[in-house]
Every structure is written in C-alpha cells, then in structure tokens.
Design a protein around this motif. Sequence first.
Motif, short mmCIF file in Angstrom:
data_model
loop_
_atom_site.label_atom_id
_atom_site.label_comp_id
_atom_site.label_asym_id
_atom_site.label_seq_id
_atom_site.Cartn_x
_atom_site.Cartn_y
_atom_site.Cartn_z
N ASN A 109 0.78 -1.28 -0.07
CA ASN A 109 -0.14 0.06 -0.18
C ASN A 109 0.71 1.33 -0.01
OD1 ASN A 109 0.71 0.74 2.79
ND2 ASN A 109 -0.29 -1.30 3.17
N GLY A 110 0.21 2.38 0.15
CA GLY A 110 1.17 3.55 0.08
C GLY A 110 1.97 3.85 1.21
N SER A 111 1.26 3.43 2.55
CA SER A 111 2.30 3.77 3.78
C SER A 111 3.37 2.72 3.58
CB SER A 111 1.46 3.25 4.83
OG SER A 111 0.33 4.15 4.99
N VAL A 114 6.07 4.15 1.33
CA VAL A 114 6.97 5.24 1.97
C VAL A 114 8.10 4.56 2.90
CG1 VAL A 114 6.72 7.09 3.49
CG2 VAL A 114 5.07 6.87 1.63
N TYR A 142 1.38 14.43 4.09
CA TYR A 142 0.82 13.07 4.55
C TYR A 142 1.66 12.08 3.89
CZ TYR A 142 -2.30 9.62 5.34
OH TYR A 142 -2.79 8.16 5.88
N HIS A 143 2.24 11.05 4.47
CA HIS A 143 2.75 10.09 3.90
C HIS A 143 2.74 8.81 4.47
CE1 HIS A 143 5.50 12.90 1.72
NE2 HIS A 143 5.78 13.58 2.96
N GLU A 202 5.27 15.28 -1.43
CA GLU A 202 4.35 15.02 -2.42
C GLU A 202 4.72 15.97 -3.63
OE1 GLU A 202 0.30 14.50 0.08
OE2 GLU A 202 1.94 15.54 1.40
N VAL A 238 2.10 8.60 -4.31
CA VAL A 238 0.94 7.64 -4.10
C VAL A 238 -0.37 8.16 -4.53
CG1 VAL A 238 -0.34 6.67 -2.05
CG2 VAL A 238 2.12 6.56 -2.24
N SER A 264 1.29 3.92 -5.34
CA SER A 264 0.10 2.95 -4.95
C SER A 264 -1.16 3.51 -5.39
CB SER A 264 0.13 2.88 -3.26
OG SER A 264 -0.86 1.90 -2.84
N LYS A 265 -2.19 3.69 -4.63
CA LYS A 265 -3.56 4.06 -4.91
C LYS A 265 -4.19 3.86 -6.50
CE LYS A 265 -4.38 7.39 -1.35
NZ LYS A 265 -3.63 8.30 -0.76
C1 LIG Z 1 -2.70 7.92 0.79
C2 LIG Z 1 -1.27 8.25 0.90
C3 LIG Z 1 -0.59 7.39 1.48
C4 LIG Z 1 -0.84 6.49 2.29
O1 LIG Z 1 -1.39 5.38 1.35
P1 LIG Z 1 -2.00 4.12 1.96
O2 LIG Z 1 -2.36 3.22 0.74
O3 LIG Z 1 -3.33 4.65 2.41
O4 LIG Z 1 -1.20 3.57 3.13
C5 LIG Z 1 1.05 7.94 1.49
N1 LIG Z 1 1.01 9.10 0.82
C6 LIG Z 1 0.41 9.94 0.27
C7 LIG Z 1 0.92 11.11 -0.45
C8 LIG Z 1 -0.98 9.49 -0.02
O5 LIG Z 1 -2.06 10.41 -0.66
#
Ligand SMILES: *Cc1c(COP(=O)(O)O)cnc(C)c1O
Length: 431
Positions: A109-111, A114, A142-143, A202, A238, A264-265
């Motif tokens: 996932n995104g977290s 990172v 936000y990360h 970001e 992400v 991710s996303k």
């Molecule tokens: C959503 C997001 C994350 C975290 O991703 P998850 O899949 O929700 O863990 C990390 N960085 C950014 C820039 C995001 O928008």
Amino acid sequence: MTLQERDKKVVWHPFTQIKTAPLPISIVRGDGAYFYDEKGKRYIDGIASWWVNVHGHCHPYLSQKISEQLQTLEHAIFSGFTHEPAVQLAERLLKRLPANQSKIFYSDNGSTAVEVALKMAFQYWSNQSINKTKVIAFENGYHGDTFGGMSVGARNAFNLPFSKLLFDVIHIPVPISGKEQNTLNALNDALKHDDIAAFIFEPMVQGAGGMVMYSAKALDGLIKICKDKNVITIADEVMTGFGRTGKFFASDHLMHKADIICLSKGLTGGVMPLGVTSCAQFIYEAFLSDDKMKTFFHGHSYTANPTACSAALASMDLFDKPEAFENIERIEQQHNLFLQKIRSHKALIDVRQLGTIIAFEIKTKEETNYLNSLSEIISGFFISRGIILRPLGNVLYVLPPYCISNKDLQIIYDAIEEFLNFCREDAKAQR
Ligand SMILES: *Cc1c(COP(=O)(O)O)cnc(C)c1O
C-alpha cells in the motif's frame, strides 16, 4: 438486522469517530463512476473511492484480466521466486517512470511504499558507514499512517498520541505561490546539518493536507539543491501518480527527478492493494555486497501478489489507449471552466486546480484544517443529493474516476455552487 447494524456490532472503521459518526452506507455494487446502495440509490463517486479509482468501478477488462490471473497463479512467495506479472509490471512501470529509475520494489500500500523508501534511504547511507539519519519533509504533508509515514508527515491531531515515538524530522514550509523564498531559506538552513539522509515530498499537490498546490518550478529548485548536497530525494507519488495531475506522474512536470518514487492508489486502477517503491541504480548498488548485513531486509507476505500485479498490468493496458488521457484532459477542461465561473464566490477563501483535481477552500469561523466541523455538514449535503464528496475539513474537492461524464461533473458542480450559496446565506444570517 440490517447490514449496518451487523457492521456496528463487529467492525471498526478507519478515520471514523465510531461514537458519533452516522451509520455507514452499505454499497452493494459499483459501475463506472457510480455506486449503488442496498436500497438501489445511486451515488456519483466524486472522490474515486479515496483517490484510488481511475478507470471506473467494475471495469470489465480489469475484472476479466484479474479473473484470468486467479485461475493461473493467485499468489506466490517472492523471496527466492518470481513470476511473469511482477516482472512485466516492473518492465512497464520503468518505461513510464522518469529515466533515472531502474529497480522496482513491491509492497502492499502507500504507507508501506513510503516505509520502504525511507528504509532504502537510511540504509543507503548506513551500508557505506556514513552517519546520515535525518529527514527533511514539508510541513502539512501526509505520507501514510505507519510510524515512518507518520514521522515524516505533518505533526497534527492524527498522530498526536504517538508524538513522542516519532523520529526526528526537519519540517520546512511548503513553497506555495509567493512563499517560495521562505522554503528556500528553510531548506538551506536545514542543509547546514551534515547528517541529512533524505528529503521527502508530495510533488505539486499535498493531498490529505487539504489539496495544497505548489509549482513544479519551485520543487525543481529544491530537488536540485538536495542533489548538489548529496541528499536523497523521495517523491511520494502515491496520490499524484497515474494521471491525477494531468501527466502520467507529477514527476513528469519536473526537470529534476527524484532518486526514489513511491506509488500505490491508482497503480492497480483502484482494484487491488499494491505498493511500489522505485529507485535509481546508485541506490540499488549500495546494497550489492558479499556482506550479508548489507541486504535490504524488508518484505511482506504478499509482496508482488500476482493478482494485484495483473490488475496493475490491465490498468496499464487501458492507459495505453488514447481514451485515458483524452478523458483526463476533458476533466481538466471542465474543472477549469467551473473554476473560472466560481473563483470569486464570496463563500470561498481559495479555489485551485491541477489536472483532474479541483479544490475549494470554504470560509468558516474556524481555522482551515481537517477537524473543521464544516466537514460533516458538507458530506451530508452531498450524500442527500447522491454525490460522494468527502471534504478535508473545510476543503471540498473533486477527484473523480476518469470515466466520469461531463453530465455527472456538471451535477457535482451545480451541487457545489448550491452549497456555496447556502454557506453565503448562512454567514449573512449570522451577522
Ligand atoms: C494515501 C497516501 C499515502 C498512504 O497510502 P495508503 O495506501 O493509504 O497507506 C501515502 N502518501 C500519500 C501522498 C497519500 O496520499
């Protein structure tokens, strides 16, 4: 018992104050830009299901490709083994990513993308016995919600209970228009420390921080300075990846490319969880050694899950068709027309747009932030009109799946205008 009542008995929802939140809406079906609830009510998904969906819900091509993969190889351990979907996805991502990227590391996932990026950066230095352990990050960023992600993100209400447990980060202001020099000064000050391992950001849009936007030019300057000072740069794409900002990656707007990129996303089209951390060859080479201690000891049970990779491959197929970017450009134009129309509305502090993202910062007596009480009023207003918009406090935004029609965009814009008029009347009445 209804599904909602059963849910309340056993489920704990993310980012939700379970005591006061309204019961969750049960979604039974998705189709293109729409969701349907158990009563058959239709909703326009104006936020792409938390920013993940790109081609629409239940896209038949994605569903078919994933189901084919499920019948061949559903999952396999990825340490000591490999498979076609993971290799092909890495090949295809590297063709699209900036040319300096050379290896793909998978996670969930995104977290985790990172976390992997941060650990790569820290260990890059430690493998060379160089003591660099500090990170520079933007205020308001936000990360993700894991400890590394929280540490480099803004320090705010989300992570206050953990504040003592987060590692040291130097936060610098975001170079929003007119404030670029402040950021440059803060970066140069921070770089006086000789133990800076990395700079994470970001690119161009801070998502969860309220869709705060800043120029590619400002970011280019910062990346260049970091490169000159031998600081690893990490682009957290992400949210911005896969067409969101009007180009395939936000990095495509830049002249100077980050050393590490997190995805991710939208990666799987919004269908399956998957994270990717790509890196430049020099990072990878710092882990090549006869010394086992220089190994990157990181992995997840579902690393490079073939089913998730097949979803990402199918999504890449759809991006290869001209319709994908035709839709992105169309949404960009529609957003821009509405921006021109609404920009001087008295209920607004600011309206901003980049690519398929348009954000409206609404005047309130409270400060602009995530806990602003306007948020619940906004959600309720739009849900009653069959539109899913989930504001970040008093920042309302539209970030749709690319298949959304102009007609549905117009329904959303009209509802936003109605809401802004309602805010305006409300403010007048209170005077
Ligand atoms: C959503 C997001 C994350 C975290 O991703 P998850 O899949 O929700 O863990 C990390 N960085 C950014 C820039 C995001 O928008």
